[in-house]
Each structure stands twice: as C-alpha cells, then as structure tokens.
Design a protein around this motif. Structure first.
Motif, PDB file in Angstrom:
ATOM      1  N   PHE A 189       0.857  -1.189   0.000  1.00  0.00           N
ATOM      2  CA  PHE A 189       0.000   0.000   0.000  1.00  0.00           C
ATOM      3  C   PHE A 189       0.891   1.237   0.000  1.00  0.00           C
ATOM      4  CE2 PHE A 189       0.910  -0.734   4.423  1.00  0.00           C
ATOM      5  CZ  PHE A 189       0.942   0.509   5.019  1.00  0.00           C
ATOM      6  N   HIS A 190       0.284   2.396  -0.255  1.00  0.00           N
ATOM      7  CA  HIS A 190       1.025   3.645  -0.362  1.00  0.00           C
ATOM      8  C   HIS A 190       0.408   4.688   0.571  1.00  0.00           C
ATOM      9  CE1 HIS A 190       3.084   2.104  -3.952  1.00  0.00           C
ATOM     10  NE2 HIS A 190       1.910   1.605  -4.295  1.00  0.00           N
ATOM     11  N   VAL A 191       1.169   5.750   0.828  1.00  0.00           N
ATOM     12  CA  VAL A 191       0.665   6.845   1.665  1.00  0.00           C
ATOM     13  C   VAL A 191       0.554   8.129   0.841  1.00  0.00           C
ATOM     14  CG1 VAL A 191       1.504   5.888   3.835  1.00  0.00           C
ATOM     15  CG2 VAL A 191       3.021   7.336   2.457  1.00  0.00           C
ATOM     16  N   THR A 192       0.435   7.987  -0.477  1.00  0.00           N
ATOM     17  CA  THR A 192       0.376   9.156  -1.363  1.00  0.00           C
ATOM     18  C   THR A 192      -0.815  10.050  -1.048  1.00  0.00           C
ATOM     19  OG1 THR A 192       1.405   7.818  -3.101  1.00  0.00           O
ATOM     20  CG2 THR A 192       0.376   9.894  -3.765  1.00  0.00           C
ATOM     21  N   ALA A 193      -1.982   9.436  -0.868  1.00  0.00           N
ATOM     22  CA  ALA A 193      -3.195  10.215  -0.582  1.00  0.00           C
ATOM     23  C   ALA A 193      -3.060  10.961   0.744  1.00  0.00           C
ATOM     24  CB  ALA A 193      -4.415   9.300  -0.553  1.00  0.00           C
ATOM     25  N   TYR A 194      -2.470  10.291   1.721  1.00  0.00           N
ATOM     26  CA  TYR A 194      -2.260  10.916   3.033  1.00  0.00           C
ATOM     27  C   TYR A 194      -1.312  12.110   2.911  1.00  0.00           C
ATOM     28  CZ  TYR A 194      -0.916  11.314   7.981  1.00  0.00           C
ATOM     29  OH  TYR A 194      -0.682  11.780   9.252  1.00  0.00           O
ATOM     30  N   GLU A 195      -0.258  11.951   2.133  1.00  0.00           N
ATOM     31  CA  GLU A 195       0.707  13.032   1.928  1.00  0.00           C
ATOM     32  C   GLU A 195       0.063  14.217   1.212  1.00  0.00           C
ATOM     33  OE1 GLU A 195       5.298  13.523   0.333  1.00  0.00           O
ATOM     34  OE2 GLU A 195       4.017  11.987  -0.551  1.00  0.00           O
ATOM     35  N   GLU A 196      -0.754  13.938   0.206  1.00  0.00           N
ATOM     36  CA  GLU A 196      -1.444  15.019  -0.515  1.00  0.00           C
ATOM     37  C   GLU A 196      -2.386  15.772   0.414  1.00  0.00           C
ATOM     38  OE1 GLU A 196      -3.325  13.076  -3.762  1.00  0.00           O
ATOM     39  OE2 GLU A 196      -1.484  12.883  -4.951  1.00  0.00           O
ATOM     40  N   MET A 226       5.258  18.841  11.013  1.00  0.00           N
ATOM     41  CA  MET A 226       5.678  17.632  11.735  1.00  0.00           C
ATOM     42  C   MET A 226       5.065  16.384  11.123  1.00  0.00           C
ATOM     43  SD  MET A 226       4.197  15.355  14.204  1.00  0.00           S
ATOM     44  CE  MET A 226       2.956  16.329  15.067  1.00  0.00           C
ATOM     45  N   ARG A 227       3.763  16.438  10.799  1.00  0.00           N
ATOM     46  CA  ARG A 227       3.095  15.276  10.207  1.00  0.00           C
ATOM     47  C   ARG A 227       3.663  14.964   8.814  1.00  0.00           C
ATOM     48  NH1 ARG A 227       1.707  12.827  14.492  1.00  0.00           N
ATOM     49  NH2 ARG A 227      -0.328  13.262  15.419  1.00  0.00           N
ATOM     50  N   LEU A 228       4.001  15.991   8.064  1.00  0.00           N
ATOM     51  CA  LEU A 228       4.609  15.756   6.749  1.00  0.00           C
ATOM     52  C   LEU A 228       5.973  15.085   6.891  1.00  0.00           C
ATOM     53  CD1 LEU A 228       3.667  19.004   4.796  1.00  0.00           C
ATOM     54  CD2 LEU A 228       3.218  16.668   4.022  1.00  0.00           C
TER      55      LEU A 228
END
Length: 335
Positions: A189-196, A226-228
């Motif tokens: 899985f990826h965290v791309t959506a979360y990063e966007e 911080m979250r980024l």
C-alpha cells in the motif's frame, strides 16, 4: 477531501467579494475627491488585495515609501530624455534595478501605474505629485481596510478537523504497517493520498498564519510540518518493507511496538515513554542470536532500518512538542 474543497471554495468566493468591495471603495473615494484617474486607485487596490493580510500591511508601507523614489527617478529621467515613450521604458528599467536590489519588486506594478500618469500629463508640479500620491494612498488603504475581513473561525475549524483526520489516518497507516509485518505475503500500500491531504492542510495553515494577527498562529503550520516529516519517514519504512525478503521472528516484537505507538498519536502526547520503550526494544534486538541464513540476515537488516525509522518518527514528534511555547500549549491544548 470534502472539507478541503468546501473551505477552498468558500475562500475563493470571499476573496472575489473582497476584490469587488476593495476596488469599488477605492474608485468611489477617488471620484468623490476629484481624482483624474479614479480607476487607477481601483487597480492599485486590486493588486494589493491579492496579498495576505500581513503582506498587505507590509506592501502598504513599501508602496507609499517607494512612491517618492518613483517620482524622483521619473523626474530625472524625463529631464534627460524628454520623450515620454522612451523615458517611460528607461524609468521602468531603473526602477526594476533599484527595487530588485532592495527586494521590493512587489511594488513595481503600482509604481508603473504612477509613472505612466506622469508621462501622460508630463507634469511634475507639487499639485500633480500630491494628486498621484493620493491615488496610491487611496488604493492601498482601501485594500488594507477590506483585507481585515478574514474567515478566521471557519478556517480554524477546518484546520482542527484536518488535524483530527490526520491523526486517525496515521493510526490506520501504522496498523497497516503492523499487519504488513504479520502477514506473508502482505498486500502493498502507499501513503500518497495521506501526503497530498497533509500538503493541502499545510497550505491552509500557512494561509491562516499569514492572514491572522492573533498570537501563536504558527501552531498549525508546525503541526502539519511535523506530520509531513513523519509521512516521509513512513514512505521510507514502506520502501524497506517491500524489499524485506521475509518476516523474521523478531518482526512480532516490532509489530507489537507499532501497535503500542499508534495509541499515542494524538497531537498533545509527548512521546517520552514511547522513546524509552523503543530504546529498550533496540537493546533487545542487539541481544538476539545471529541470523542463520542470508535471507534472514537481509531481513533482520531491513528490520533494524525500520526500527531506526521508528526512532526518527518518534523523535520528530518530540521535537515538535519541544518547539511549542507554553502559551501555545495553553491556547491550543485547552481540551
């Protein structure tokens, strides 16, 4: 995503209304004072209103100060080259060089409008200089007044919603990572959506900081930064997980720690206990028997990298907590 679209659409509508109100106010005031080019004040108000509230204050001061530089340069160049078209081009070049050197290029457009009037009327009398100064003054002050209206409560409510959402999503991601270490083979899985999502929330936080005169408003910027940073660490962990040949038996200990860590994601939690637990876990890993096979050796190496990522992940949160002032904690951790 609905929350972000909603707040963005609302801000776009409000910004358009502010542009309308600012230009109308500037032109109306100019007409009442008998300004020869009333719509020029509307243009100056428009240019200034495109900035944030803090930037508007700075630009108001800079545009008023650089006005006198523009008058002086325009007068000197026009005396040397009494051809309005050529003089105008040369004046723009000189002003560009000056304001670029002074890091004030944001004032050039407004000063260009003023210079065009001097070249049009070819008049540098005291009355004309005062007249043009009023054009700048009315334009920037109209923008300054209208830009005081900002949807602070709506934006802050949206930011709080994004913070809660990011916490929930982070817990879910950590749980998926723990599952990844439990399952073999595991689903990638990826965290791309979360990063966007975090990137958009960070942009909103920057906008809030630039448009609010209240104290400590950089709190939201610090939080999403911080979250980024943590998100980038998660991407590194996922890269390592995808390349780990197998899940060694030590994975279970790491899995349990990740699930333990996910219970303390909330913004107000200082992860001191989580840091101590991780230090204990890393000492345990060093005491484990040496791997028997190459595959196990590689897997253990990747697992150690994941532990180091977790160490950085937790330290990132602690660094954020340490960077907050007591006044910020009192203001934003009331609940």
């Amino acid at each position: 995503m609905t929350m972000q679209v909603s707040i963005t659409a609302r801000k776009t509508i409000i910004q358009g209304l502010k542009l309308a109100a600012g230009t109308i106010l500037a032109v109306a005031l100019s007409k009442s004072l008998g300004i020869l080019s009333p719509y020029a004040t509307g243009t100056i108000a428009l240019i200034t209103l495109l900035s944030s509230k803090w930037e508007t204050v700075r630009l108001t001061l800079y545009r008023l100060l650089t006005y006198f530089v523009t008058v002086a340069v325009s007068w000197v160049v026009y005396r040397l080259v009494p051809l309005p078209i050529v003089a105008f081009g040369l004046i723009m070049a000189v002003l560009y060089w000056l304001y670029n050197a002074w890091h004030l290029l944001s004032t050039l457009a407004v000063n260009g409008v003023i210079c065009s009037h001097f070249m049009t009327y070819q008049d540098f009398s005291p009355d004309m200089i005062l007249h043009e100064f009023l054009i700048v003054l009315i334009g920037v002050l109209s923008a300054l007044l209208i830009n005081q209206f900002y949807t602070k409560r709506t934006t802050e409510r949206a930011l709080r919603g994004w913070m809660a959402k990011s916490d929930q999503e982070l817990v879910a991601i950590l749980e998926r990572i723990a599952n990844h270490l439990d399952e073999e083979p595991a689903k990638a899985f990826h965290v791309t959506a979360y990063e966007e999502s975090l990137t958009k929330a960070y942009a909103l936080a920057r906008d809030f900081e630039e448009n609010t005169f209240s104290k400590h408003t950089n709190y939201y910027v610090q939080y999403f930064k911080m979250r980024l940073a943590q998100c980038h660490i998660l991407k590194s962990m996922l890269w390592e997980l995808r390349r780990m040949p197998m899940n060694p038996k030590q994975s279970k200990v790491v899995t349990n720690y990740i699930r333990y860590l996910s219970r303390y994601i909330l913004e107000t939690n200082a992860p001191l206990a989580q840091q101590k637990e991780l230090e204990k876990l890393m000492r345990q890993m060093k005491d484990e028997p040496l791997p028997a096979t190459r595959q196990e050796f590689e897997s253990r190496a990747y697992l150690m990298h994941i532990l180091l990522d977790l160490e950085e992940f937790v330290a990132c949160k602690q660094h954020y907590i340490d960077g907050l002032s007591e006044k910020q904690k009192a203001a934003y951790w009331r609940s």
